[in-house]
Design an enzyme around this catalytic site. Structure first.
Site, PDB file in Angstrom:
ATOM      1  N   SER A 279      12.570  89.497  27.534  1.00 23.79           N
ATOM      2  CA  SER A 279      11.739  88.359  27.131  1.00 23.79           C
ATOM      3  C   SER A 279      12.585  87.107  26.994  1.00 23.79           C
ATOM      4  CB  SER A 279      11.057  88.646  25.792  1.00 23.79           C
ATOM      5  OG  SER A 279      11.999  88.571  24.721  1.00 23.79           O
ATOM      6  N   ASP A 280      11.957  85.953  27.186  1.00 27.72           N
ATOM      7  CA  ASP A 280      12.632  84.719  26.798  1.00 27.72           C
ATOM      8  C   ASP A 280      12.792  84.743  25.277  1.00 27.72           C
ATOM      9  OD1 ASP A 280      13.808  82.229  26.866  1.00 27.72           O
ATOM     10  OD2 ASP A 280      12.271  81.343  28.133  1.00 27.72           O
ATOM     11  N   GLU A 281      13.714  83.941  24.782  1.00 21.97           N
ATOM     12  CA  GLU A 281      14.050  84.020  23.366  1.00 21.97           C
ATOM     13  C   GLU A 281      12.847  83.700  22.477  1.00 21.97           C
ATOM     14  OE1 GLU A 281      17.144  82.117  20.067  1.00 21.97           O
ATOM     15  OE2 GLU A 281      17.453  81.780  22.225  1.00 21.97           O
ATOM     16  N   GLY A 282      12.426  84.682  21.695  1.00 17.24           N
ATOM     17  CA  GLY A 282      11.314  84.507  20.774  1.00 17.24           C
ATOM     18  C   GLY A 282       9.945  84.644  21.408  1.00 17.24           C
ATOM     19  N   ALA A 283       9.894  84.916  22.717  1.00 20.06           N
ATOM     20  CA  ALA A 283       8.602  84.921  23.412  1.00 20.06           C
ATOM     21  C   ALA A 283       7.643  85.956  22.857  1.00 20.06           C
ATOM     22  CB  ALA A 283       8.813  85.152  24.911  1.00 20.06           C
TER      23      ALA A 283
END
Length: 746
Positions: A279-283
């Protein structure tokens, strides 16, 4: 593993131990004589569900986000997944800083992107080897790269345009292929560092204007999805990437990291991807807090695992994947699927060599001597030179081969090393870095320098008098303006295409006070800026788009402007359409391709995609193709181009097609091939390209089909039918396709 398998494994271990003292046969997964599949299955079978949860929830970013923890009872060490390798090892101490990606896109050189990816992989591996010796596993100390960025540059104001290779899906896909192969290496058993193409998918703004990227829902029709947003990622998968990163946005109402159609139906079932999705960071957290797609972290964990997301990049916030065990206990997720999702993570680590004797892996021999090596520094200079796009050169101002008594170098980017690097760059090392001021000062006995913008690139606080003093009574004025990461970057879209603050006033003052001395304008930006008035001004004799050249900026500019080396004639070509104003195209929040990029844009831009001048001239002499082909066959292009000028130079041969007889909505023009040739003065070179069947297919409701009919082909040094022309000619021809061939969905 059954009893027979255990006995066989034991016998293999006994045999190998006779010849090697390095192998540890405590567990079958440590036995390098076994297949990767057997080893991964054995390892994962020994993990508890809690241990798997810890591996899948620790993708990195911050002290609490990673690394993936060790498992001492199995001799498994920690591993850091959070690594940035866009054009050099980023944010991890000393490393060679190559030009930003958008400039590399302008080079139109697959060889260059391969060499830069290779050099980056070498340095990333060397630094990782050193970190592991020191038992350091923090951010940017691993081998699994969140690179390259292959999203389409679909709007000039998007803050992350600089990280992309431009607006064309074919160009981005070819670059992705060569980046992946260069970074990962060609060893039959081991991977040097693994690629991770991002951001998957339908992602290209907004960041923060007019809405947040963290909650944005991109509405896309299948035609645009298949023709524009997916192709580069498919090329990345075909090249052998080990990873993709799912993006922040939703796609037609479903968050990308929870999107089964994207991560399973397309990625795994259609493309046969075997790697991992991070995942993208925090997605994953934003699925709850921003998209409001679910209110429960347990539900979010279940839906993302089911969709096909293998690991969470979480930052320092509570982890969604920390709830995987709860999701299994509540019957929302099967343990069997969780075990399958963790397997690609350990397969990747095995291929990186973590569980084999170090002596078997040649990449383990890399040490810090390769970081900022002379070869890599030379490559940085060469790369920067290849990124420069000569937009204007009236009166033959360039190249400048004479030495001056006094010149002026002015503007906020003239000596602004931090902004010249762009985002996701290697750390600045002053001893290897040069600004325009430092590099171009060699052109004159005396150099007058002022920034003019007294605070920053926003240039709100401006001194016209400083510019006047600097440029008066000089023989050449070099003006350095632009954006830098201060004005366009991740999380920071531009509101308009205008040069910030008083930068336009600065340029005009420099022209006025130059009193007829030639003016050279250097622009340092990712996306286009509004310089139409300066393009039309005859007192500004030359303009170069420089992008963000990083550490070699000054040296590369000196070489190019003075023709100091035999390969210094500019050969960069714009990897995007340079619109007159942003008002020429639809809003950033509109994901329809209608009216945007050269493929669908009907108006006249300031400079078209593929545009760029040279110090010499070219003439395309011949161009041949097969006049009739059967649907499903490839088309072969060959011909000859001559350097008719007096300067040895590179030329970028560009091949475009248009569909003349289809009823389907396809691009007006599509780049299908390019070749960069070095051609000596008064000499010619042959070009050879292949247009494959997939490039000839049109998208229909059933999938891609090669239809019978006519295709027009254009070959030259730029696009056909453009108001803004370079000096060389464009050849064209048509060929027929007979029969029909269904190629499926891809």
């Amino acid at each position: 593993m059954n009893a027979v398998g255990s006995v066989v494994t034991g016998l293999i271990c006994l045999l190998i131990l006779q010849f090697s003292s390095e192998i540890n046969c405590s567990f079958p997964f440590e036995n390098y004589a076994l297949s990767w599949e057997v080893r991964v299955n054995d390892l994962v079978s020994r993990l508890s569900l809690v241990e798997i949860k810890d591996q899948m929830s620790k993708g990195g970013a911050g002290e609490k986000g990673g690394p993936a923890p060790s498992i001492p009872r199995l001799n498994i060490g920690p591993y850091q997944w959070n690594e940035e390798c866009l054009r050099g090892a980023a944010e991890a101490g000393e490393a060679t800083a190559f030009p930003q990606a958008i400039g590399l896109g302008a080079s139109f050189s697959t060889q260059l992107i391969f060499e830069i990816a290779e050099a980056t992989g070498v340095e990333v591996r060397a630094k990782h080897n050193d970190y592991v010796k020191k038992k350091e596993y923090g951010d940017h100390k691993g081998l699994s790269c969140f690179s390259p960025v292959i999203n389409i540059m679909r709007h000039p104001l998007w803050g992350r345009n600089q990280e992309t290779y431009g607006e064309d899906p074919y160009l981005s896909g070819i670059y992705a292929e060569h980046f992946v192969k260069g970074l990962q290496g060609n060893h039959l058993r081991y991977v040097r560092a693994n690629a991770g193409c991002k951001h998957f998918d339908v992602h290209g703004g907004p960041e923060n204007i007019p809405v947040s990227r963290l909650s944005f829902d991109a509405k896309v029709v299948d035609r645009d999805w298949r023709l524009t947003y997916l192709p580069a990622f498919r090329a990345c998968v075909k090249a052998g990437t080990y990873s993709l990163m799912c993006s922040y946005n939703s796609i037609n109402g479903v968050p990308a990291c929870a999107n089964k159609e994207l991560l399973t139906d397309i990625l795994r079932d259609e493309w046969n991807f075997k790697g991992y999705v991070i995942s993208d960071e925090g997605a994953l957290e934003f699925i709850i807090s921003r998209h409001n797609y679910t209110s429960s972290p347990v539900d979010a964990a279940a839906m993302c695992v089911k969709a096909g997301c293998n690991i969470e990049l979480s930052g320092n916030n509570p982890y969604v994947y920390s709830k995987i065990v709860d999701a299994v206990k509540q019957g929302k997720l099967s343990e069997a699927l969780v075990r399958e999702r963790v397997k690609p993570l350990f397969y990747t680590r095995m291929r990186l060599g973590e569980f084999d004797p170090p002596s078997m892996n040649p990449y383990m021999k890399y040490n810090l001597s390769v970081v900022q090596s002379p070869q890599h520094r030379e490559l940085a200079v060469k790369a920067a030179m290849e990124t420069f796009v000569l937009l204007k050169n009236d009166n033959g101002l360039l190249p400048i081969k004479k030495h001056f008594n006094k010149i002026a170098i002015v503007g906020p980017m003239a000596d602004n090393l931090d902004q010249l690097y762009g985002t996701y760059a290697a750390d600045i090392d002053p001893k290897y870095a040069s600004t325009p001021l430092k590099g171009l000062s060699r052109m004159s006995d005396t150099v007058n320098y002022v920034s003019g913008c007294l605070d920053d690139n926003k240039c709100q606080n401006y001194s016209s008098n400083d510019i006047k003093k600097a440029v008066t009574d000089t023989q050449l004025v070099i003006v350095c303006v632009g954006t830098g990461k201060e004005l366009e970057a991740e999380g920071n879209d531009r509101r308009d295409m205008y040069l910030a603050g008083n930068q336009s006033n600065l340029i005009q003052d420099a022209v006025n006070y130059a009193n007829g001395s030639p003016v050279l304008l250097l622009v340092f930006s990712a996306g286009p800026v509004n310089i139409s008035m300066f393009d039309r001004n005859p007192l500004i004799e030359a303009i170069i788009q420089c992008f963000f050249p990083a550490q070699a900026t000054g040296e590369a500019l000196y070489n190019t402007i003075t023709m100091a080396t035999k390969d210094a004639s500019p050969a960069g070509r714009l990897p995007y359409t340079w619109y007159d104003t942003a008002d020429q195209i639809p809003s950033m929040t509109d994901y329809s391709m209608t009216g945007r990029t050269y493929r669908y844009f009907k108006s006249s831009p300031l400079y078209p995609f593929g545009y760029g001048l040279s110090y010499t001239t070219f003439q395309y002499l011949t161009f041949n193709l097969v006049p009739t082909i059967v649907a499903g066959d490839d088309q072969y292009i060959y011909g000859q181009v001559m350097n008719t000028g007096s300067v040895d130079s590179y030329e970028v041969v560009q091949v475009y097609i248009s569909w003349m007889t289809t009823n389907e909505t396809m691009p007006y023009l599509q780049l299908v091939g390019f070749q960069k040739l070095f051609i000596k003065s008064d000499s010619s070179e042959e070009f050879n390209l292949v247009i494959n069947a997939e490039q000839l297919a049109v998208w229909t409701d059933k999938g891609f089909v090669v239809q019978p009919g006519k295709i027009k082909v254009y070959v030259g040094g730029q696009q056909a039918n453009q108001k803004r022309r370079i000096s060389s000619n464009i050849l064209e021809a048509t060929f027929n396709i007979v029969g029909e061939k269904y190629l499926g969905k891809y």
